[in-house]
Design an enzyme around this catalytic site. Sequence first.
Site, PDB file in Angstrom:
ATOM      1  N   GLN A   1      49.758  45.492  37.734  1.00 50.87           N
ATOM      2  CA  GLN A   1      49.892  45.952  39.119  1.00 50.87           C
ATOM      3  C   GLN A   1      51.149  45.356  39.738  1.00 50.87           C
ATOM      4  O   GLN A   1      51.348  44.132  39.678  1.00 50.87           O
ATOM      5  CB  GLN A   1      48.662  45.543  39.943  1.00 50.87           C
ATOM      6  CG  GLN A   1      48.754  45.866  41.413  1.00 50.87           C
ATOM      7  CD  GLN A   1      48.933  47.358  41.693  1.00 50.87           C
ATOM      8  OE1 GLN A   1      48.291  48.203  41.068  1.00 50.87           O
ATOM      9  NE2 GLN A   1      49.828  47.694  42.608  1.00 50.87           N
TER      10      GLN A   1
ATOM     11  N   TYR B   1      48.595  37.564  38.710  1.00 49.34           N
ATOM     12  CA  TYR B   1      47.176  37.965  38.625  1.00 49.34           C
ATOM     13  C   TYR B   1      46.937  38.853  37.396  1.00 49.34           C
ATOM     14  O   TYR B   1      45.950  38.666  36.673  1.00 49.34           O
ATOM     15  CB  TYR B   1      46.814  38.698  39.915  1.00 49.34           C
ATOM     16  CG  TYR B   1      45.364  39.047  40.099  1.00 49.34           C
ATOM     17  CD1 TYR B   1      44.422  38.083  40.472  1.00 49.34           C
ATOM     18  CD2 TYR B   1      44.913  40.359  39.936  1.00 49.34           C
ATOM     19  CE1 TYR B   1      43.088  38.422  40.679  1.00 49.34           C
ATOM     20  CE2 TYR B   1      43.588  40.704  40.147  1.00 49.34           C
ATOM     21  CZ  TYR B   1      42.678  39.729  40.519  1.00 49.34           C
ATOM     22  OH  TYR B   1      41.358  40.072  40.727  1.00 49.34           O
TER      23      TYR B   1
HETATM   24  N1  NAP Z   1      37.397  42.155  45.206  1.00 44.88           N
HETATM   25  C1  NAP Z   1      37.918  42.939  44.289  1.00 44.88           C
HETATM   26  O1  NAP Z   1      38.234  44.097  44.569  1.00 44.88           O
HETATM   27  C2  NAP Z   1      38.125  42.472  42.890  1.00 44.88           C
HETATM   28  C3  NAP Z   1      38.591  43.384  41.952  1.00 44.88           C
HETATM   29  C4  NAP Z   1      38.756  42.979  40.639  1.00 44.88           C
HETATM   30  C5  NAP Z   1      38.445  41.692  40.274  1.00 44.88           C
HETATM   31  N2  NAP Z   1      38.002  40.815  41.221  1.00 44.88           N
HETATM   32  C6  NAP Z   1      37.678  39.466  40.781  1.00 44.88           C
HETATM   33  O2  NAP Z   1      36.325  39.186  41.121  1.00 44.88           O
HETATM   34  C7  NAP Z   1      36.181  37.792  41.394  1.00 44.88           C
HETATM   35  C8  NAP Z   1      35.586  37.601  42.774  1.00 44.88           C
HETATM   36  O3  NAP Z   1      36.436  38.192  43.732  1.00 44.88           O
HETATM   37  P1  NAP Z   1      36.016  38.338  45.258  1.00 44.88           P
HETATM   38  O4  NAP Z   1      36.751  39.496  45.800  1.00 44.88           O
HETATM   39  O5  NAP Z   1      34.551  38.293  45.376  1.00 44.88           O
HETATM   40  O6  NAP Z   1      36.681  36.996  45.870  1.00 44.88           O
HETATM   41  P2  NAP Z   1      36.388  36.258  47.256  1.00 44.88           P
HETATM   42  O7  NAP Z   1      35.553  37.092  48.147  1.00 44.88           O
HETATM   43  O8  NAP Z   1      37.723  35.807  47.730  1.00 44.88           O
HETATM   44  O9  NAP Z   1      35.523  34.984  46.792  1.00 44.88           O
HETATM   45  C9  NAP Z   1      36.095  34.087  45.869  1.00 44.88           C
HETATM   46  C10 NAP Z   1      35.091  33.013  45.519  1.00 44.88           C
HETATM   47  O10 NAP Z   1      35.700  32.141  44.553  1.00 44.88           O
HETATM   48  C11 NAP Z   1      35.683  30.808  45.043  1.00 44.88           C
HETATM   49  N3  NAP Z   1      36.887  30.104  44.577  1.00 44.88           N
HETATM   50  C12 NAP Z   1      38.178  30.410  44.781  1.00 44.88           C
HETATM   51  N4  NAP Z   1      38.980  29.475  44.237  1.00 44.88           N
HETATM   52  C13 NAP Z   1      38.170  28.551  43.673  1.00 44.88           C
HETATM   53  C14 NAP Z   1      38.381  27.312  43.005  1.00 44.88           C
HETATM   54  N5  NAP Z   1      39.625  26.851  42.763  1.00 44.88           N
HETATM   55  N6  NAP Z   1      37.305  26.608  42.607  1.00 44.88           N
HETATM   56  C15 NAP Z   1      36.056  27.054  42.833  1.00 44.88           C
HETATM   57  N7  NAP Z   1      35.781  28.213  43.458  1.00 44.88           N
HETATM   58  C16 NAP Z   1      36.825  28.944  43.886  1.00 44.88           C
HETATM   59  C17 NAP Z   1      35.637  30.928  46.558  1.00 44.88           C
HETATM   60  O11 NAP Z   1      35.131  29.725  47.151  1.00 44.88           O
HETATM   61  P3  NAP Z   1      35.270  29.470  48.758  1.00 44.88           P
HETATM   62  O12 NAP Z   1      34.246  30.381  49.398  1.00 44.88           O
HETATM   63  O13 NAP Z   1      34.967  28.039  48.944  1.00 44.88           O
HETATM   64  O14 NAP Z   1      36.667  29.842  49.133  1.00 44.88           O
HETATM   65  C18 NAP Z   1      34.706  32.123  46.697  1.00 44.88           C
HETATM   66  O15 NAP Z   1      33.364  31.716  46.557  1.00 44.88           O
HETATM   67  C19 NAP Z   1      37.570  37.186  41.245  1.00 44.88           C
HETATM   68  O16 NAP Z   1      37.728  36.669  39.941  1.00 44.88           O
HETATM   69  C20 NAP Z   1      38.490  38.377  41.431  1.00 44.88           C
HETATM   70  O17 NAP Z   1      39.726  38.175  40.833  1.00 44.88           O
HETATM   71  C21 NAP Z   1      37.836  41.166  42.519  1.00 44.88           C
END
Ligand code: NAP
Length: 242
Positions: free
Chosen positions: A141, A147
């Site tokens: 992307q 990423y």
């Molecule tokens: N959302 C999408 O469209 C999408 C698409 C494809 C893949 N993903 C993947 O799906 C996963 C979840 O995404 P999301 O959208 O749900 O993210 P999110 O809403 O931003 O939540 C991220 C979570 O990860 C925790 N986190 C971040 N950095 C961390 C660290 N260094 N140590 C421990 N915990 C950590 C955060 O903790 P805090 O709450 O304390 O900040 C939070 O609980 C990720 O791997 C992301 O790359 C997401």
Amino acid sequence: MSKVALVTGGTRGIGEAISRGLKDAGYTVAATYAGNTEKAEAFKAETGIHVYKWDVCDPEACAAGVARVEEELGPVEVLVNNAGITRDGMFHKMDFDQWRAVLSTNLDSMFTMTHPVINGMRGRSAGRIINISSINGQKGQMGQTNYSAAKAGVIGFTKALAQENAFKGITVNCICPGYINTEMVAAMPEKVLESIVANIPVGRLGHPEEIAQTVVYLASDSAAFMTGSVLTINGGQYIANG
Ligand SMILES: NC(=O)c1ccc[n+]([C@@H]2O[C@H](COP(=O)([O-])OP(=O)(O)OC[C@H]3O[C@@H](n4cnc5c(N)ncnc54)[C@H](OP(=O)(O)O)[C@@H]3O)[C@@H](O)[C@H]2O)c1
């Protein structure tokens, strides 16, 4: 005794839905987070799910955290490597901190979190490891060299670890979500988001629960013959071969 499932980043977004889905399926869930204690405590109060704070980038904190979970709840039988971040920018303008933060949180965490549980799983001849990659690790992307590289790495890690542990009754699979309605996606500029949705054949963002239910299946006994798989859940936005 119910099985213990550990979900990194399990208090918000996709991870929150995964934690809730696994709890509903009968698991004792440990959900980790990085720093948003307010959200984690509210989540704990509402769901009764155990929450733990540590940084998935820190190998010693991960080893100590897993040890604490195992002491308090029992051996981790399901690990969901979900925690992830984005630090977007065109590569020619990206600095090394942006690169390092994303590689560390999304890819180093495969090592720091899986290493403390793998020998226990091998000793018990049972285990489930489910890694959350991304559509952008499959197709690349613009603005996300960091990423895309990290999430592509998660796919390679999954396939290799699956081969190493299949004969030990441990499955290792990977899910590549498309754009899911979480804070990570809501943080994108509105115009960018509109253009993304216009390119999703299903015509909408995904729901976190749609990822969570796939995790619940992969964690189940029914999925014992499924390992090394890369599951694409993206509303038809990118149809990949694996
Ligand atoms: N959302 C999408 O469209 C999408 C698409 C494809 C893949 N993903 C993947 O799906 C996963 C979840 O995404 P999301 O959208 O749900 O993210 P999110 O809403 O931003 O939540 C991220 C979570 O990860 C925790 N986190 C971040 N950095 C961390 C660290 N260094 N140590 C421990 N915990 C950590 C955060 O903790 P805090 O709450 O304390 O900040 C939070 O609980 C990720 O791997 C992301 O790359 C997401």
